[in-house]
Write an enzyme that holds these catalytic residues in place. Sequence first.
Site, PDB file in Angstrom:
ATOM      1  N   GLU A  13     -10.391   6.678   4.694  1.00 57.66           N
ATOM      2  CA  GLU A  13      -9.269   6.286   5.557  1.00 57.66           C
ATOM      3  C   GLU A  13      -9.389   6.915   6.950  1.00 57.66           C
ATOM      4  OE1 GLU A  13      -5.482   5.610   3.577  1.00 57.66           O
ATOM      5  OE2 GLU A  13      -6.396   6.116   1.668  1.00 57.66           O
ATOM      6  N   ASP A  69       0.854  -1.171   0.000  1.00 56.28           N
ATOM      7  CA  ASP A  69       0.000   0.000   0.000  1.00 56.28           C
ATOM      8  C   ASP A  69       0.906   1.241   0.000  1.00 56.28           C
ATOM      9  OD1 ASP A  69      -2.205   1.609  -0.011  1.00 56.28           O
ATOM     10  OD2 ASP A  69      -3.195   0.676   1.693  1.00 56.28           O
TER      11      ASP A  69
HETATM   12  C1  BGC Z   1      -5.196   3.002   0.498  1.00 57.55           C
HETATM   13  C2  BGC Z   1      -5.471   1.942  -0.546  1.00 57.55           C
HETATM   14  C3  BGC Z   1      -5.432   2.560  -1.913  1.00 57.55           C
HETATM   15  C4  BGC Z   1      -4.134   3.317  -2.127  1.00 57.55           C
HETATM   16  C5  BGC Z   1      -4.072   4.037  -3.464  1.00 57.55           C
HETATM   17  C6  BGC Z   1      -3.954   3.760   0.187  1.00 57.55           C
HETATM   18  O1  BGC Z   1      -3.700   4.744   1.126  1.00 57.55           O
HETATM   19  O2  BGC Z   1      -5.066   2.367   1.758  1.00 57.55           O
HETATM   20  O3  BGC Z   1      -6.722   1.341  -0.312  1.00 57.55           O
HETATM   21  O4  BGC Z   1      -5.588   1.563  -2.870  1.00 57.55           O
HETATM   22  O5  BGC Z   1      -3.973   4.268  -1.120  1.00 57.55           O
HETATM   23  O6  BGC Z   1      -4.947   5.088  -3.518  1.00 57.55           O
HETATM   24  C1  BGC Z   2      -4.429   7.806  -0.358  1.00 60.18           C
HETATM   25  C2  BGC Z   2      -4.189   8.277  -1.736  1.00 60.18           C
HETATM   26  C3  BGC Z   2      -4.231   9.759  -1.614  1.00 60.18           C
HETATM   27  C4  BGC Z   2      -3.104  10.200  -0.684  1.00 60.18           C
HETATM   28  C5  BGC Z   2      -3.111  11.665  -0.447  1.00 60.18           C
HETATM   29  C6  BGC Z   2      -3.230   8.156   0.452  1.00 60.18           C
HETATM   30  O1  BGC Z   2      -3.261   7.584   1.718  1.00 60.18           O
HETATM   31  O2  BGC Z   2      -4.728   6.462  -0.356  1.00 60.18           O
HETATM   32  O3  BGC Z   2      -5.073   7.761  -2.658  1.00 60.18           O
HETATM   33  O4  BGC Z   2      -4.138  10.387  -2.838  1.00 60.18           O
HETATM   34  O5  BGC Z   2      -3.137   9.530   0.545  1.00 60.18           O
HETATM   35  O6  BGC Z   2      -2.104  12.011   0.472  1.00 60.18           O
END
Ligand code: BGC
Ligand code: BGC
Length: 649
Positions: free
Chosen positions: A531, A317
């Site tokens: 998140e 991730d």
């Molecule tokens: C999330 C994932 C996601 C990725 C890309 C991460 O922070 O936990 O679920 O696929 O970002 O956006």
């Molecule tokens: C998310 C991403 C997002 C980024 C922004 C990540 O944790 O999963 O998709 O664009 O944070 O900081």
Amino acid sequence: MSLMSPRRLVNRSPRARVVAAVLLVVLLTTAAGEQRKDGPVYKDPSAPVPARVADLLGRMTVGEKAGQLAMIHVGRLRSAADLNEVFTQAQVGSILSGGGETPGSDDTPAGWARGINSLQRFALEHSRLGIPIVYGSDATHGFTGARGAEIFPQQLGLGATGDPAVVQALSKVTARVASSAGVRWIFGPVGDVARDLRWGRYYETFGENPAAAGRFVAAVVRGLQGDPDTPAVAATPKHFLGYSQPRNGVDTAPAQLSEAELENVFAPPFGAAIDAGVLTVMNQHGWVNGKPTVASPALLQTLLRDRLGFRGVTLSDWGDVENLFCSCQGAPAVTRMPHYVQDYEHAAAAALDSGLDVSMVPDRALQFTQAVQAAVRDGLVTTATLDAAVSRVLTLKFRLGLFERPYAGIDPRPARTPADRKLALRAAQESLTLLRNARRLLPLAKSGPVLVVGPNADDLSRQYGGWTVGWQGVPQGVQPPPGVTVLAGVRAALGTGKVRTADWTDAAAVRKAARGARAAVVVIGEGPYAEWMGDSPTAALPADQTRLVRAIEAMGLPTVLVLISGRPLMITDLIRRADAFLMAYLPGSEGGTAVANLLFGRAGARGKLPFTWPATIRDVPMALGKRLDGRPATPLFRLGAGLTTRTPT
Ligand code: BGC
Ligand code: BGC
């Protein structure tokens, strides 16, 4: 009772594995470097994929191999210098759109495709061996980053439908739009099971029943990938493993989970995805039992590959490898964890040696690829380990047909078809879960007038939730993708003349609008989040919404309470006093039509709760009918609750 079929837990002996690996290497190296008269084997589409992989691998430098293990987010590519670093120097093999990031100058599928095609062109022109990139994006409820794409219900509501077939069908739509946009790697479905409603990603799950979640996850994999010989996109069940039960429901906080829980509760949806032929799996951000998941051979190697039999690509991730040595990326809870190793080289080694293939870096391309190379040079990672990881990535690219067709066709047609809309309606309709219908208030008579009011009555962005257009949902000031709110749905059902409404924050206006109404439909709930921004220690309804419900109660109108939310809220009193109570989850673009159909008897209620609804926050975490600390508690609604009302014929 084990919730996981014993067949899944094949314990292949380590010896058998070594023999198989040696054999494979011998077979493949005889093919390596072979030249056909019309070019190298890896460029020959008729050659078997393993032979193509071996041939290509045999021609690659360690630097080129390291590049295949890096995924960089598109926001990092802002200038010619960035392109040069990422593609020419680091030879990066994959790019992603993080939440809300688009690769092109506009966010239509054609705009995505043009943007991705130009990155592809640059990458191919700067790759000595002509290795294409693969482009990835999130898409758990439609390809929601592209303008005009259908917005399906979020997974939690889909879990209430009991209908994997509809989920497979809508996933096929997602794959169609994604691939027309040039996106061939989808980060979904979410295979985490619901465990703690305080967690900000509860709505992304299919609910708390591992076997049922497994059926849905498998349906998504089949729908997204399609024909195994020519997969439309690669699906990625996430987040492996044990992400959904962090301490106190705080996103990315460490989890303490028994072996039995890991295998019987958390693993089954991933096992189902693997049985369905899934091509890739994403690990979770956090730590389990004192070890970061991304550096856990017990999870990524022993459980995922040896026992569940996964053969595909593992993907970290966002920022997980960097977080092993610096507090760089993402959620506050994980950046507060101790550093696991001292530097990038050891971080890359720890991940690769644990079974990770691709790292979602997501920014520091060159630092990452140099760290991988240093780890190989210093013997922290063997060439065999590096080659195994790179082989899996190349296999994925060959299977996706990227060497033959690296560019997406530009399709100017709108992303959304009437059939997509029908599917969105069917999914939303089947999800709606009627939990109370005192004195058979529903269906309501069509004679009206009806008051429709509340913060979620006429707000598409609140109806869509997070991971829609933007990461945290539709950004302020951006027009949400088209859809039908509850207010619009009721207006369509009754005729605008019979529908009263008012600004819900204006008590006098609400009172005035209610005059003469025969019933009230009060639509409450949450706004969008994603998140850790969605963590909620209390899962309480905001006080102003509670005041609205109380004010309507005081008017003595028969009241239907509709909750549009990504989690059960702790509103036991309000539910008990309402005449009818409908859980609508985050129902997507056709949610309002579905709710109106149910209210006025055009459709029966048939959704079943995919989770246990605690009566109070003190009983949380609660799942599968029990408080997780083992203390006795009676839920407000049990798993599977939901009244059935007759479907008109
Ligand atoms: C999330 C994932 C996601 C990725 C890309 C991460 O922070 O936990 O679920 O696929 O970002 O956006
Ligand atoms: C998310 C991403 C997002 C980024 C922004 C990540 O944790 O999963 O998709 O664009 O944070 O900081």
